[in-house]
Design a protein around this motif. Structure first.
Motif, PDB file in Angstrom:
ATOM      1  N   GLY A  74      -4.479  -1.877   1.181  1.00 47.38           N
ATOM      2  CA  GLY A  74      -3.540  -2.495   2.101  1.00 47.38           C
ATOM      3  C   GLY A  74      -2.496  -3.279   1.344  1.00 47.38           C
ATOM      4  O   GLY A  74      -2.659  -3.586   0.159  1.00 47.38           O
ATOM      5  N   TYR A  75      -1.412  -3.587   2.030  1.00 48.14           N
ATOM      6  CA  TYR A  75      -0.357  -4.395   1.435  1.00 48.14           C
ATOM      7  C   TYR A  75      -0.775  -5.865   1.478  1.00 48.14           C
ATOM      8  O   TYR A  75      -1.341  -6.330   2.478  1.00 48.14           O
ATOM      9  N   LYS A  76      -0.509  -6.591   0.428  1.00 46.63           N
ATOM     10  CA  LYS A  76      -0.842  -8.006   0.390  1.00 46.63           C
ATOM     11  C   LYS A  76      -0.083  -8.754   1.478  1.00 46.63           C
ATOM     12  O   LYS A  76       1.103  -8.534   1.674  1.00 46.63           O
ATOM     13  N   GLY A  77      -0.801  -9.605   2.199  1.00 47.61           N
ATOM     14  CA  GLY A  77      -0.191 -10.357   3.280  1.00 47.61           C
ATOM     15  C   GLY A  77      -0.152  -9.617   4.592  1.00 47.61           C
ATOM     16  O   GLY A  77       0.415 -10.108   5.576  1.00 47.61           O
ATOM     17  N   ASP A  78      -0.744  -8.409   4.629  1.00 50.84           N
ATOM     18  CA  ASP A  78      -0.761  -7.593   5.842  1.00 50.84           C
ATOM     19  C   ASP A  78      -2.210  -7.230   6.155  1.00 50.84           C
ATOM     20  O   ASP A  78      -2.980  -6.888   5.254  1.00 50.84           O
ATOM     21  N   VAL A  88      -1.400  10.875  -4.365  1.00 55.00           N
ATOM     22  CA  VAL A  88      -0.598  10.561  -5.545  1.00 55.00           C
ATOM     23  C   VAL A  88       0.861  10.357  -5.141  1.00 55.00           C
ATOM     24  O   VAL A  88       1.554   9.486  -5.674  1.00 55.00           O
ATOM     25  N   GLU A  89       1.297  11.136  -4.149  1.00 55.17           N
ATOM     26  CA  GLU A  89       2.676  11.015  -3.675  1.00 55.17           C
ATOM     27  C   GLU A  89       2.920   9.640  -3.066  1.00 55.17           C
ATOM     28  O   GLU A  89       3.976   9.027  -3.279  1.00 55.17           O
ATOM     29  N   LYS A  90       1.925   9.133  -2.320  1.00 56.82           N
ATOM     30  CA  LYS A  90       2.062   7.809  -1.719  1.00 56.82           C
ATOM     31  C   LYS A  90       2.112   6.748  -2.803  1.00 56.82           C
ATOM     32  O   LYS A  90       2.914   5.805  -2.734  1.00 56.82           O
ATOM     33  N   TYR A  91       1.265   6.883  -3.811  1.00 58.20           N
ATOM     34  CA  TYR A  91       1.265   5.913  -4.910  1.00 58.20           C
ATOM     35  C   TYR A  91       2.620   5.902  -5.612  1.00 58.20           C
ATOM     36  O   TYR A  91       3.179   4.833  -5.878  1.00 58.20           O
ATOM     37  N   ASP A  92       3.130   7.082  -5.892  1.00 56.78           N
ATOM     38  CA  ASP A  92       4.436   7.177  -6.572  1.00 56.78           C
ATOM     39  C   ASP A  92       5.544   6.585  -5.711  1.00 56.78           C
ATOM     40  O   ASP A  92       6.477   5.962  -6.224  1.00 56.78           O
ATOM     41  N   SER A  93       5.409   6.760  -4.392  1.00 56.76           N
ATOM     42  CA  SER A  93       6.408   6.207  -3.479  1.00 56.76           C
ATOM     43  C   SER A  93       6.389   4.680  -3.516  1.00 56.76           C
ATOM     44  O   SER A  93       7.441   4.031  -3.560  1.00 56.76           O
ATOM     45  N   ILE A  94       5.180   4.087  -3.499  1.00 59.73           N
ATOM     46  CA  ILE A  94       5.062   2.619  -3.567  1.00 59.73           C
ATOM     47  C   ILE A  94       5.579   2.115  -4.900  1.00 59.73           C
ATOM     48  O   ILE A  94       6.287   1.108  -4.972  1.00 59.73           O
ATOM     49  N   SER A  95       5.227   2.833  -5.970  1.00 58.79           N
ATOM     50  CA  SER A  95       5.678   2.447  -7.301  1.00 58.79           C
ATOM     51  C   SER A  95       7.205   2.430  -7.372  1.00 58.79           C
ATOM     52  O   SER A  95       7.796   1.532  -7.984  1.00 58.79           O
ATOM     53  N   LYS A  96       7.826   3.409  -6.726  1.00 60.69           N
ATOM     54  CA  LYS A  96       9.280   3.476  -6.718  1.00 60.69           C
ATOM     55  C   LYS A  96       9.872   2.327  -5.913  1.00 60.69           C
ATOM     56  O   LYS A  96      10.907   1.751  -6.269  1.00 60.69           O
ATOM     57  N   GLU A  97       9.182   1.961  -4.811  1.00 65.31           N
ATOM     58  CA  GLU A  97       9.674   0.883  -3.954  1.00 65.31           C
ATOM     59  C   GLU A  97       9.650  -0.475  -4.672  1.00 65.31           C
ATOM     60  O   GLU A  97      10.579  -1.274  -4.518  1.00 65.31           O
ATOM     61  N   VAL A  98       8.570  -0.755  -5.424  1.00 63.86           N
ATOM     62  CA  VAL A  98       8.448  -2.064  -6.052  1.00 63.86           C
ATOM     63  C   VAL A  98       9.396  -2.201  -7.245  1.00 63.86           C
ATOM     64  O   VAL A  98       9.723  -3.316  -7.648  1.00 63.86           O
ATOM     65  N   GLY A  99       9.817  -1.065  -7.814  1.00 62.34           N
ATOM     66  CA  GLY A  99      10.802  -1.115  -8.889  1.00 62.34           C
ATOM     67  C   GLY A  99      10.180  -1.313 -10.255  1.00 62.34           C
ATOM     68  O   GLY A  99       8.982  -1.614 -10.386  1.00 62.34           O
ATOM     69  N   PRO A 100      10.963  -1.161 -11.310  1.00 62.11           N
ATOM     70  CA  PRO A 100      10.449  -1.221 -12.683  1.00 62.11           C
ATOM     71  C   PRO A 100      10.002  -2.606 -13.127  1.00 62.11           C
ATOM     72  O   PRO A 100       9.244  -2.743 -14.082  1.00 62.11           O
ATOM     73  N   SER A 101      10.468  -3.646 -12.469  1.00 61.68           N
ATOM     74  CA  SER A 101      10.135  -5.001 -12.909  1.00 61.68           C
ATOM     75  C   SER A 101       8.801  -5.487 -12.355  1.00 61.68           C
ATOM     76  O   SER A 101       8.303  -6.539 -12.765  1.00 61.68           O
ATOM     77  N   ARG A 102       8.198  -4.731 -11.439  1.00 63.29           N
ATOM     78  CA  ARG A 102       6.922  -5.138 -10.853  1.00 63.29           C
ATOM     79  C   ARG A 102       5.937  -3.981 -10.924  1.00 63.29           C
ATOM     80  O   ARG A 102       6.303  -2.848 -11.202  1.00 63.29           O
ATOM     81  N   ALA A 103       4.664  -4.290 -10.645  1.00 58.74           N
ATOM     82  CA  ALA A 103       3.625  -3.264 -10.648  1.00 58.74           C
ATOM     83  C   ALA A 103       3.119  -3.057  -9.227  1.00 58.74           C
ATOM     84  O   ALA A 103       3.267  -3.930  -8.359  1.00 58.74           O
ATOM     85  N   LYS A 105       0.141  -3.143  -8.238  1.00 65.18           N
ATOM     86  CA  LYS A 105      -0.900  -4.129  -7.923  1.00 65.18           C
ATOM     87  C   LYS A 105      -0.312  -5.458  -7.448  1.00 65.18           C
ATOM     88  O   LYS A 105      -1.033  -6.284  -6.878  1.00 65.18           O
ATOM     89  N   ASP A 106       0.986  -5.677  -7.680  1.00 62.15           N
ATOM     90  CA  ASP A 106       1.626  -6.888  -7.169  1.00 62.15           C
ATOM     91  C   ASP A 106       1.858  -6.798  -5.661  1.00 62.15           C
ATOM     92  O   ASP A 106       2.072  -7.815  -4.998  1.00 62.15           O
ATOM     93  N   THR A 107       1.816  -5.587  -5.145  1.00 62.80           N
ATOM     94  CA  THR A 107       2.112  -5.350  -3.727  1.00 62.80           C
ATOM     95  C   THR A 107       0.890  -4.885  -2.942  1.00 62.80           C
ATOM     96  O   THR A 107       0.735  -5.205  -1.771  1.00 62.80           O
ATOM     97  N   VAL A 108       0.018  -4.140  -3.625  1.00 65.52           N
ATOM     98  CA  VAL A 108      -1.113  -3.489  -2.962  1.00 65.52           C
ATOM     99  C   VAL A 108      -2.421  -3.992  -3.555  1.00 65.52           C
ATOM    100  O   VAL A 108      -2.512  -4.272  -4.749  1.00 65.52           O
ATOM    101  N   CYS A 109      -3.446  -4.121  -2.712  1.00 62.62           N
ATOM    102  CA  CYS A 109      -4.778  -4.488  -3.194  1.00 62.62           C
ATOM    103  C   CYS A 109      -5.822  -3.568  -2.574  1.00 62.62           C
ATOM    104  O   CYS A 109      -5.544  -2.840  -1.615  1.00 62.62           O
TER     105      CYS A 109
END
Length: 376
Positions: A74-78, A88-103, A105-109
């Motif tokens: 789930g998303y942190k705070g949700d 894998v496609e969903k993971y890559d999509s989230i990775s693209k959303e958070v951008g290169p400066s974050r990981a 794991k900073d968004t998802v737990c």
């Protein structure tokens, strides 16, 4: 007295690297009146855990949650939860959303949940590990019936991990000092002026550094024992060498913390045993073979910490030193609390037996009716 803490800087850097494997952990424990219980653990997520439900490496993991746990992400705070594995496609999509400066794991737990028939089963199946042993594997739930109410006593014990460190911390500081340094209690310096407080902490830090250094050198020098058949004309037997190793590393750690060179270590070892037989093994090339042995227990000593929130049946009447708020008792569990001795979490709650009041009222009414009837 003040020295540059190269050793703890090294350990801090090591912990920073390891924290990429497993970050802060949150645990929720719910105890029910019938003795059944549930645990949910929240951990940071890596790619493999999210897409396969398995960790992808052998790095230290305080929580090992793969087998028998229901896994969700789930998303942190949700509060929304989604089943694992994710694509894998969903993971890559989230990775693209958070951008290169974050990981990611900073968004998802990852949420891991498991139900148990009893507290004993729950603690015996603890997912929390210190090196290669379960931590907090002993637990119980005792019910104390008092007619109008029933008290529930939950305990969870963490066994001491002192045996993982061949050189005891009490070789360098008192037990009270060690408890204060690694767990924060009891506060040995309450009420003292700030400047004095700082000076005492500096002294404790140096003692802790020396203890850590002694253990690291013990593990490195014990590599000689593993190749003892290669030692030419050893001055003592292998068993005697191991027996004296603790005294040797205490000398090394007490000599000059942080600024030792191989020549100094060779000199101390040779002086202690009255022989240069071990000198060929005390050099950079030989020690690199044993570097990995020096860190394992210290990895977990610094990495093992999590927040546990406990929900008990009824009303909590004894929080056991935890923080009680809105029906939840919170504890901070870290290895420093059970470095020297066992550490126990204990929470007591009380459930009002409504049926007992009803039965008592019925009996009282019947007794009154009988008395009135007799008088008539």
């Amino acid at each position: 007295m003040k020295k540059s803490s190269k050793l703890f800087a090294m350990i801090a850097f090591m912990v920073m690297l390891l924290s990429s494997c497993q970050g802060d952990i949150e645990m929720l424990t719910i105890i029910n009146e019938d003795g059944s219980c549930m645990r949910e653990i929240v951990v940071d997520a890596d790619r493999s855990l999210l897409t396969t439900g398995k960790y992808d490496n052998d790095d230290p993991h305080v929580a090992r949650i793969e087998d028998g746990w229901e896994l969700y992400w789930g998303y942190k705070g949700d509060n929304s939860r989604f089943p694992i594995p994710m694509s894998v496609e969903k993971y890559d999509s989230i990775s693209k959303e958070v951008g290169p400066s974050r990981a990611v794991k900073d968004t998802v737990c990852v949420y891991a949940r498991k139900e148990y028939a009893s507290v004993e089963d729950m603690c015996a199946g603890s997912p929390m590990f210190f090196v290669d042993e379960q931590a907090g594997a002993d637990g119980s739930l005792d019910k104390e019936f008092r007619w109008f109410y029933t008290d529930y006593v939950f305990t969870e014990k963490f066994s001491s991990v002192a045996d993982y460190f061949k050189v005891p911390v009490t070789d360098f500081m008192s037990e009270e000092e060690a408890l204060y340094w690694f767990s924060g209690t009891p506060d040995l310096y309450a009420g003292k002026p700030t400047w004095r407080y700082y000076e005492m902490l500096e002294e404790l830090k140096e003692k802790a550094d020396r203890w850590a250094l002694a253990n690291i050198y013990y593990n490195i020098l014990s590599g000689i024992a593993d190749r003892y058949d290669m030692v030419v004309e050893p001055p003592v037997s292998k068993d005697e060498f191991i027996a004296q190793l603790r005294d040797v590393v205490k000398q090394i750690a007490s000599y000059d913390t942080y600024k030792l060179e191989y020549s100094t270590a060779r000199s101390i070892v040779s002086s202690h045993f009255g022989s240069d037989a071990y000198s060929p093994f005390i050099n950079e090339d030989e020690w690199k073979k044993d570097e990995k042995l020096s860190a394992t227990a210290f990895d977990y000593l610094f990495l093992f910490y999590y927040n546990e929130s406990i929900v008990m049946p009824g009303r909590v009447i004894d929080d056991g030193g935890g923080i009680y708020k809105d029906g939840v008792v919170a504890f901070k569990v870290d290895a420093g609390r059970f470095l020297l001795k066992d550490y126990e979490i204990r929470v007591v709650s009380r459930v009002v037996n409504v049926w007992a009041f009803i039965v008592t009222a019925v009996l009282a009414s019947a007794l009154c009716a009988a008395v009135i009837y007799r008088r008539r």
